[in-house]
Every structure is written in C-alpha cells, then in structure tokens.
Design an enzyme around this catalytic site. Sequence first.
Site, mmCIF file in Angstrom:
data_model
loop_
_atom_site.group_PDB
_atom_site.id
_atom_site.type_symbol
_atom_site.label_atom_id
_atom_site.label_comp_id
_atom_site.label_asym_id
_atom_site.label_seq_id
_atom_site.Cartn_x
_atom_site.Cartn_y
_atom_site.Cartn_z
ATOM 1 N N THR A 62 0.809 -1.234 0.000
ATOM 2 C CA THR A 62 0.000 0.000 0.000
ATOM 3 C C THR A 62 0.842 1.285 0.000
ATOM 4 O O THR A 62 0.284 2.368 0.155
ATOM 5 C CB THR A 62 -0.937 0.032 1.221
ATOM 6 N N TYR A 125 0.840 1.794 -7.889
ATOM 7 C CA TYR A 125 -0.003 1.128 -6.883
ATOM 8 C C TYR A 125 -1.349 0.761 -7.515
ATOM 9 O O TYR A 125 -1.788 -0.395 -7.459
ATOM 10 C CB TYR A 125 -0.184 2.040 -5.666
ATOM 11 N N LYS A 129 -2.928 -2.959 -8.303
ATOM 12 C CA LYS A 129 -4.209 -3.380 -7.705
ATOM 13 C C LYS A 129 -5.200 -3.764 -8.809
ATOM 14 O O LYS A 129 -5.957 -4.719 -8.677
ATOM 15 C CB LYS A 129 -4.783 -2.262 -6.824
HETATM 16 N N1 LIG Z 1 -5.168 2.381 3.057
HETATM 17 C C1 LIG Z 1 -6.016 2.928 2.178
HETATM 18 O O1 LIG Z 1 -6.264 4.144 2.164
HETATM 19 C C2 LIG Z 1 -6.735 2.054 1.171
HETATM 20 C C3 LIG Z 1 -7.582 2.672 0.244
HETATM 21 C C4 LIG Z 1 -8.260 1.878 -0.675
HETATM 22 C C5 LIG Z 1 -8.096 0.511 -0.653
HETATM 23 N N2 LIG Z 1 -7.249 -0.061 0.233
HETATM 24 C C6 LIG Z 1 -7.097 -1.525 0.184
HETATM 25 O O2 LIG Z 1 -7.619 -2.062 1.393
HETATM 26 C C7 LIG Z 1 -6.886 -3.239 1.755
HETATM 27 C C8 LIG Z 1 -6.369 -3.110 3.168
HETATM 28 O O3 LIG Z 1 -5.486 -1.976 3.233
HETATM 29 P P1 LIG Z 1 -4.783 -1.509 4.596
HETATM 30 O O4 LIG Z 1 -4.806 -0.029 4.612
HETATM 31 O O5 LIG Z 1 -5.328 -2.282 5.733
HETATM 32 O O6 LIG Z 1 -3.266 -1.986 4.288
HETATM 33 P P2 LIG Z 1 -2.027 -2.038 5.270
HETATM 34 O O7 LIG Z 1 -2.361 -1.426 6.592
HETATM 35 O O8 LIG Z 1 -0.841 -1.544 4.509
HETATM 36 O O9 LIG Z 1 -1.861 -3.616 5.536
HETATM 37 C C9 LIG Z 1 -1.347 -4.477 4.567
HETATM 38 C C10 LIG Z 1 -0.827 -5.721 5.258
HETATM 39 O O10 LIG Z 1 -0.210 -6.541 4.256
HETATM 40 C C11 LIG Z 1 1.011 -7.016 4.773
HETATM 41 N N3 LIG Z 1 1.996 -7.346 3.748
HETATM 42 C C12 LIG Z 1 2.627 -6.494 2.905
HETATM 43 N N4 LIG Z 1 3.543 -7.168 2.190
HETATM 44 C C13 LIG Z 1 3.490 -8.468 2.580
HETATM 45 C C14 LIG Z 1 4.195 -9.648 2.222
HETATM 46 N N5 LIG Z 1 5.181 -9.660 1.307
HETATM 47 N N6 LIG Z 1 3.867 -10.816 2.813
HETATM 48 C C15 LIG Z 1 2.911 -10.823 3.766
HETATM 49 N N7 LIG Z 1 2.222 -9.745 4.166
HETATM 50 C C16 LIG Z 1 2.516 -8.580 3.580
HETATM 51 C C17 LIG Z 1 1.519 -5.852 5.589
HETATM 52 O O11 LIG Z 1 2.573 -6.272 6.431
HETATM 53 P P3 LIG Z 1 3.778 -5.226 6.738
HETATM 54 O O12 LIG Z 1 3.158 -4.091 7.468
HETATM 55 O O13 LIG Z 1 4.735 -6.058 7.524
HETATM 56 O O14 LIG Z 1 4.303 -4.815 5.380
HETATM 57 C C18 LIG Z 1 0.245 -5.431 6.307
HETATM 58 O O15 LIG Z 1 0.025 -6.201 7.474
HETATM 59 C C19 LIG Z 1 -5.789 -3.394 0.687
HETATM 60 O O16 LIG Z 1 -6.242 -4.264 -0.308
HETATM 61 C C20 LIG Z 1 -5.661 -1.996 0.115
HETATM 62 O O17 LIG Z 1 -5.151 -2.013 -1.201
HETATM 63 C C21 LIG Z 1 -6.572 0.671 1.167
#
Ligand SMILES: NC(=O)c1ccc[n+]([C@@H]2O[C@H](COP(=O)([O-])OP(=O)(O)OC[C@H]3O[C@@H](n4cnc5c(N)ncnc54)[C@H](OP(=O)(O)O)[C@@H]3O)[C@@H](O)[C@H]2O)c1
Length: 294
Positions: A62, A125, A129
């Site tokens: 992300t 990004y 996605k």
């Molecule tokens: N944040 C936003 O504003 C937003 C907006 C629209 C959609 N989304 C979508 O909503 C969903 C959830 O987003 P979020 O904000 O909760 O994301 P986040 O807080 O960044 O969490 C992503 C998780 O994925 C893990 N991860 C990353 N690389 C990895 C790897 N190689 N192997 C295993 N785990 C890994 C991360 O671990 P580490 O922390 O250790 O890297 C983290 O625990 C995602 O699909 C995102 O694209 C988010």
Amino acid sequence: MPGILLLGKFGQLGWELHRSLAPFGELVALDFPEIDLKDIESLDKIIHDIRPQVIVNATAYTAVDRAEDEAELAMAINSHAPRRMAELAVDLDSVFIHYSTDYVFDGTKENPYIETDTPNPLGMYGKTKLAGEMAIKEVGGAYLILRTSWVYSLRGNSFVTKVLGWAREQTSLRIVDDQISNPTWCRMLAEATAILLARAGPNPAGWIQERCGLYHLAGSGYASRMEWAQKILEYDPKPKEQIVQKIHPAQTSEFPTPARRPLFSALNCDRFSDTFGFNLPHWEDALKLAMENV
Ligand SMILES: NC(=O)c1ccc[n+]([C@@H]2O[C@H](COP(=O)([O-])OP(=O)(O)OC[C@H]3O[C@@H](n4cnc5c(N)ncnc54)[C@H](OP(=O)(O)O)[C@@H]3O)[C@@H](O)[C@H]2O)c1
C-alpha cells in the site's frame, strides 16, 4: 460455521477483521513473516495445510509513492499473490474475499464511480491493484472483490492520526481541498465482511458464487481531504491538546509526490446495497464513532 483463513492480520483492515471474524470460531489469522507473499510456494503450502472454506485477503502493498520504484514487488503482492489465492480457493471450492482501491481510477469523472466505469490508474499502486482485480476475475470461482477508498484506522499511521498529530504541533495547517473521496473506517469494512459471511451461512461458496464479482464498498457520502480534516478536529476527543487555529485550503499540485493521485475518486456503492441490502454508514457518523473509541 466456515473455517476462515485471514491473511494480513496486522494491517489496518486486517487488525479489525481479526476481531470481527473471531465469532466464526474457526479462524486462522496470519501476517508477515508467517507468510511472505513474495514466496508463492509458501502460500500454497499454508493454504493446502489449512484447507479453509473462506480466504480473506487483507494483505497488500500500500506504499503508494514507493510503488513507483518497487513496481515488481508491488505487482507480486497486489497481483501475483491474489491470483494464486484465487486459484487455491477454486481448487478447494472455497470463497475468496479481496479488497481493492479507488486508485484504479484517474479521478476525472465528476460524479461517483460505478463498477462498470473504465479504470485508468495514474500510478503503479493503482496499476498493480487493477492487475490483481483482473487476475481474480480471470480465475473466477466464488470471489468478492470489495473496492474501497481512503481507509483509516485510529491505530498507527493514517490520515486521521496524522491530522490529530499535526493539530498538536502546528498552529496552522494546509490541507488539500481538491482530492475528494469516501473516508472509510476500517472497522466498518471489517464488520461488513463479517455480515456477508454470516449471511452466506455454513456452506458459503454457493451463496457467494451466486453474487460473485466486483463491488464498491466505502463510507457513504464523500468529502475533500480539507472537509475530512475539519471533522477530525471537530470530533477530536481531546480538543484541549490542539494548538491549531486555522486550516488553509491547498492544492494537490503544491505538494509534489512521486505518484500521482486521482482528484475525484468517490465510489458509488449502490450495487453493493442493491445486492446485499446494506451499506456502510455515512463517513461523518463512522468518524464520530471511531473518535469516541479512542
Ligand atoms: N489504506 C487505504 O487508504 C486504502 C484505500 C483503498 C483501498 N485499500 C485496500 O484495502 C486493503 C487493506 O489496506 P490496509 O490499509 O489495511 O493496508 P495495510 O495497513 O498496509 O496492511 C497491509 C498488510 O499486508 C502485509 N503485507 C505487505 N507485504 C506483505 C508480504 N510480502 N507478505 C505478507 N504480508 C505482507 C503488511 O505487512 P507489513 O506491514 O509487515 O508490510 C500489512 O500487514 C488493501 O487491499 C488496500 O489495497 C486501502
């Protein structure tokens, strides 16, 4: 109740899903380093060992700006790994639930995006996605892709916690008023996921298969980052700690970043509510609730 495998339990959304899905009983929740999505074979082994009825993928790459320099890594996590998860779900006759982003759009539309609008991501990004969405659709099976927007948590580093921090350090803030979308509290998204699985019942694959596809699911209503920041300060549970006196509107172009972001990326969630009969609360109500929980 279905056995659930949650991937990404330490992320913003994953942390909430871990709690919202706990009542289902059989829940295995993992994150890095127990799983490393760069190593697809380890994913195969874990999923084959657990044989879940439902795979919920809250992992993602992300880091929007860093993705410009780490395109391969972002593609591995946001597209290759979800494709494999979807394939494994088909092998096991399981459900696959995945989340995507408003950043698949270029932000030039003047009213909220619907699922059939053509994506045109501005940065890596969003491109990775979108590739993930397309891969899952190609694999098929009993999947749901929930496209969401401006996800925040009161834990860790989100726009909400940043604004609360800035308001305690600076007397005036400059916040962009030309980026517009739906602020979405990750707890609401997690609760909605749990409601879907509860409705799907003990054999969820058939129920989801009948409704499978891509849905927009984000906080109802939309706002600019400026309006969002104003409400964050209004609902701040400790307003006496604020030293900020004024928020000035700014333009995105004044803050150059490696990745371009869509300006208007609000999502229309009617398809989700027409299909499932509910929606996420208005973003202001959810923000108020989130702030009451601090
Ligand atoms: N944040 C936003 O504003 C937003 C907006 C629209 C959609 N989304 C979508 O909503 C969903 C959830 O987003 P979020 O904000 O909760 O994301 P986040 O807080 O960044 O969490 C992503 C998780 O994925 C893990 N991860 C990353 N690389 C990895 C790897 N190689 N192997 C295993 N785990 C890994 C991360 O671990 P580490 O922390 O250790 O890297 C983290 O625990 C995602 O699909 C995102 O694209 C988010």
